[in-house]
Design an enzyme around this catalytic site. Structure first.
Site, short mmCIF file in Angstrom:
data_model
loop_
_atom_site.label_atom_id
_atom_site.label_comp_id
_atom_site.label_asym_id
_atom_site.label_seq_id
_atom_site.Cartn_x
_atom_site.Cartn_y
_atom_site.Cartn_z
CD GLU A 282 -2.43 1.26 2.79
OE1 GLU A 282 -2.59 2.37 3.33
OE2 GLU A 282 -2.80 0.18 3.30
CE LYS B 66 -5.65 1.62 7.58
NZ LYS B 66 -5.04 2.74 6.83
#
Length: 207
Positions: free
Chosen positions: A45, A131
């Site tokens: 990421e 998340k």
């Protein structure tokens, strides 16, 4: 489910460990990403807090790794990331405007959530993985508590994940974990080699 979206989600779940890269410069982010890749991490990421992050996407385009974008706060940034090659989009909290954009391009959207209200909104917006952020002060048993009223919620805890507690999270039902500060500390203290070694330790623990 769209085949592209399904493929990306499957790759995220198979990776188990997502390296969250926050570089002080594009050069640092590229080197840190390559250290993670050499250590066996298969999903990265790239955060939009990194200066000139598009250069990092370009540099890693040919690597055998799933690239996503983090710290995405608006639709303009999300579209920029997708055009740069991001295969998943991550925000620190749920941004309802980003969901339709990601759905339009069959790109998974992983918003940061800590409450059931946020998680329900994310599910309604089409998020397949949430998340759990920040996970620093949350016990892994929280996943079981979530899955009582929301059995279809799949969680990726990020923030405070380390070698000592990663297995606890995965055993508790996390589909994957996000790591960041550990890698940055290793890189700051021991450079490229230290970041590679730490990445290998994470992947050995997963196996």
């Amino acid at each position: 489910m769209n085949l592209l979206r399904y493929s990306i989600l499957s790759q995220l779940e198979s990776a188990k460990v997502i390296a969250v890269i926050r570089g002080g410069s594009a050069k640092e982010a590229i080197e840190l990403s390559r250290a993670a890749i050499e250590g066996g991490i298969r999903a990265i990421e790239l955060t939009y807090t990194t200066p000139q992050v598009e250069k990092v996407f370009d540099a890693l385009a040919q690597e055998d790794v799933l690239l996503g974008a983090g710290s995405v706060l608006d639709t303009e940034t999300a579209r920029h990331a997708i055009l740069a090659g991001a295969k998943f989009i991550v925000s620190p909290s749920y941004m309802k405007e980003i969901s339709p954009l990601c759905n339009r391009y069959s790109i998974p959207y992983l918003p940061g959530c800590t409450t059931l209200r946020e998680m329900v909104k994310s599910l309604e917006g089409g998020s397949d993985i949430i998340k759990l952020f920040p996970a620093n002060n949350i016990d892994p048993s929280f996943i079981k508590s979530i899955n009582g009223p929301l059995p279809n919620v799949r969680v990726m805890p990020t923030g405070g994940i380390n070698l000592n507690n990663m297995s606890d999270w995965l055993t508790a039902g996390a589909v994957a974990v996000g790591i960041g500060s550990d890698l940055n500390k290793a890189y700051a203290s021991g450079g490229f080699a230290a970041a590679v070694e730490l990445s290998r330790k994470y992947m050995e623990k997963v196996r």
